[in-house]
Write a protein that holds these residues in place. Structure first.
Motif, PDB file in Angstrom:
ATOM      1  N   ASP A  82       0.821  -1.212   0.000  1.00 44.24           N
ATOM      2  CA  ASP A  82       0.000   0.000   0.000  1.00 44.24           C
ATOM      3  C   ASP A  82       0.850   1.254   0.000  1.00 44.24           C
ATOM      4  O   ASP A  82       0.471   2.282  -0.579  1.00 44.24           O
TER       5      ASP A  82
ATOM      6  N   ARG B 274       1.726   1.795  -3.540  1.00 40.19           N
ATOM      7  CA  ARG B 274       0.554   2.325  -4.262  1.00 40.19           C
ATOM      8  C   ARG B 274       0.365   3.811  -3.957  1.00 40.19           C
ATOM      9  O   ARG B 274       0.156   4.625  -4.866  1.00 40.19           O
TER      10      ARG B 274
ATOM     11  N   GLY C  40      -6.640   6.344  -8.233  1.00 41.62           N
ATOM     12  CA  GLY C  40      -5.828   5.407  -7.475  1.00 41.62           C
ATOM     13  C   GLY C  40      -5.884   5.682  -5.984  1.00 41.62           C
ATOM     14  O   GLY C  40      -6.002   4.758  -5.170  1.00 41.62           O
TER      15      GLY C  40
END
Length: 596
Positions: A95, A98, A138
């Protein structure tokens, strides 16, 4: 056909204060054949403290969330919404990667700017708009999958990403000159702007359960609508009576931020506006002036449908239909007293009018905008009036003895707004900045001849029923006023034509009829809904055309909730719609049964 509409507002309805409050309330009350769920963002603790307006029965659920935090307002009451803030939670390695990738894409696009050629901002050769949307969605998916973004967006990692983007080759000189305080300020502003991404609204029992989303303005209010379309395929309708992007540009020079931060925020809001217009099924500007701004930032003409704001004509009926022409030698100005209204030019113009027509009077109705600036401007206007007319006092209680008076509506002599318009034969608008001129439409409902400056949507509103002059031109304003004061027959013709035009174009009824057709059009052309949120990478999935049972469309019937095929991501937490403005759990209508 009953349509379930998710009405998205930012700092307005259902709160007792806010610019969109009246329009949204008329819309909800005027379309009883449809059902509305409200998704409202509040702008301050004071706004929440003043509570809600009384909501009609056709409002189903109300979910609210503050765009401020306790740290930003120490006087904060108990919060009325819930953010998935991610407090106490650390991102895992995947994460974190990301998050870094998405913030880098979004901030890189913002720092590069909307005008930069692809590839100028670094190794990523995609256009700024593509990088911006990839980063935006995103981050939304990351927030939905694993909690909110607040702590991560305010972290040192975000500051370093902003620093790298500002220093990247190809950025503009202003952004390239940013310093550490600028990085910190922009990170804080970016986190505020992206707070809607961390809301708990994006579930089957939230925005996933409506037939369409109607954003009452662009910008932040439309962000939940973008995500509802992204996650569930819900069509988005955007209404703009003003342009948030234009308001941001006008306010930017006065903001306590450095030039690099203002430039980056301008790029952010420009890219966001372009994405809102791109994803909206229909965009309804309130006038042609707004429409031009929308087209400039990417709104396709095929999506644009101009819908004028609806205003109540009945309250001005007695004045408009009466034979009384008001004070034939009196000019009336009505509005908020602030620099944008340019009362300074009006007073200089009236000095010229007095030289040509010694018996002319000017009555100024209004109060200063809240704050020290408004009071200072009013004092400056009073001082100028005293200087231009030194032998006559500025006493508002002896109107007949003074050439200029500053008055407020609500006293025994002028008890309401219609009486203020009735006080004169000519109504003046002297602004240098104006969106949709509400006071001008009210004067038209009253059958008054008008003299206006050519700003905003003035020419579009007036048509051929009034006199329009250049702004910041006291001589032209004075000449137009003198011409009308000396020609009562022309005043009467213009007033009658103005009233007829206003009744045709600017009533509540025409506004409601337009949105009634738009709602049915969007709902009729919407595709079948999906059992799970739409994955933009693989939209295949079983359609669920019968997810909403027929009895849900019977007014007053108990509506079963939509069928959920998975446990909500926020299972176990209290959803924001179940908490009223006072913090106690409410029924299906929340605190909407009365003022909070």
């Amino acid at each position: 056909m009953l349509v379930r509409i998710g009405l998205l507002t930012d700092g307005g309805y259902p709160y007792a204060t806010g610019e969109s409050r009246l329009w949204c309330d008329r819309l909800v009350r005027g379309l009883p054949q449809h059902e509305f769920d409200l998704f409202a963002l509040s702008r301050s603790a004071d706004q929440e403290r003043q509570g809600w307006v009384r909501l009609p029965d056709r409002v189903g659920r109300v979910r609210t969330a503050p765009m401020w935090t306790r740290e930003e307002d120490a006087r904060s009451p108990r919060r009325t919404g819930r953010f998935a803030t991610g407090l106490g939670r650390s991102y895992g390695r995947r994460d974190r990667r990301r998050f870094t990738a998405h913030v880098t894409a979004l901030v890189g696009a913002v720092c590069a700017g909307v005008e930069t050629e692809p590839g100028a901002g670094g190794a990523d050769t995609r256009p700024a708009s593509a990088r911006f949307t990839d980063g935006l969605y995103g981050l939304a998916e990351l927030a939905r999958d694993g909690g909110g973004l607040r702590d991560a967006l305010r972290s040192e990692a975000s500051v370093r990403i902003v620093q790298a983007a500002c220093r990247a080759p190809g950025t503009g000189r202003t952004v390239h000159g940013a310093t550490v305080p600028d990085y910190l300020a922009f990170v804080a502003e970016l986190e505020r702007a992206l707070r809607p991404l961390s809301l708990d609204w994006y579930e089957e029992d939230g925005l996933g359960g409506v037939d369409l989303c109607h954003a009452a303005s662009g910008g932040t209010a439309a962000l939940p609508g973008l995500l509802a379309k992204r996650f569930f395929g819900v069509p988005l309708l955007v209404t703009e009576h003003g342009v948030p992007l234009r308001a941001h540009y006008l306010a930017a020079p006065e903001a306590p931020l450095g030039a690099p931060v203002r430039a980056m925020l301008a790029n952010f809001h420009g890219l966001l506006a372009a994405e809102v217009y791109r994803q909206a099924a229909i965009v309804t500007p309130g006038n042609t002036h707004v429409r031009r701004w929308q087209e400039r930032f990417g709104a396709h003409r095929d999506k644009l449908r101009t819908v004028y704001p609806g205003m109540e004509a009945e309250r001005f009926g007695d004045v408009g239909e009466g034979d009384d022409a008001g004070g034939p030698g009196t000019l009336v100005w009505i509005g908020r007293i602030e620099p944008a209204k340019d009362l300074i030019a009006l007073l200089h113009a009236f000095a010229e009018v007095r030289r040509a027509e010694p018996d002319a009077r000017l009555r100024i109705f209004g109060a200063p905008v809240p704050g020290a600036e408004g009071e200072t401007y009013l004092a400056h206007c009073r001082a100028l009036a005293a200087q231009l007319f030194p032998d006559e006092a500025m006493d508002a209680h002896t109107v007949g003895d003074n050439p200029v008076t500053f008055e407020e509506i609500g006293g025994p002599e002028v008890p309401d707004l219609a009486e203020a318009y009735a006080a004169g034969g000519v109504v003046i608008l002297s602004s240098v900045v104006e969106g949709f001129p509400i006071s001008l439409v009210e004067a038209m409902f009253c059958g008054r001849a008008t003299v206006s400056t050519d700003v905003g949507a003035v020419v579009e509103v007036v048509g051929g029923t009034g006199v329009v002059v250049p702004p910041r031109n006291p001589r032209a304003l004075a000449d137009a006023c003198v011409a009308l004061l000396r020609d009562p027959e022309r005043r009467a013709r213009l007033g009658a034509a103005a009233r007829a035009r206003a009744l045709e174009l600017f009533t509540v009824e025409q506004n409601l009829a337009a949105f009634r057709d738009i709602y049915l059009d969007l709902a009729g052309h919407a595709p079948a809904r999906w059992a799970t949120p739409v994955d933009p990478r693989d939209p295949a999935g079983p359609p669920r055309p019968f997810a909403t049972p027929p009895e849900a469309h019977v007014l007053g019937a108990t509506r079963p909730g939509p069928v959920a095929t998975r446990a909500p991501a926020g299972a176990g937490r209290v959803p924001s719609w179940a908490i009223g403005a006072t913090g106690v759990c409410a029924g299906a209508r929340g605190a909407g049964d009365g003022d909070a």
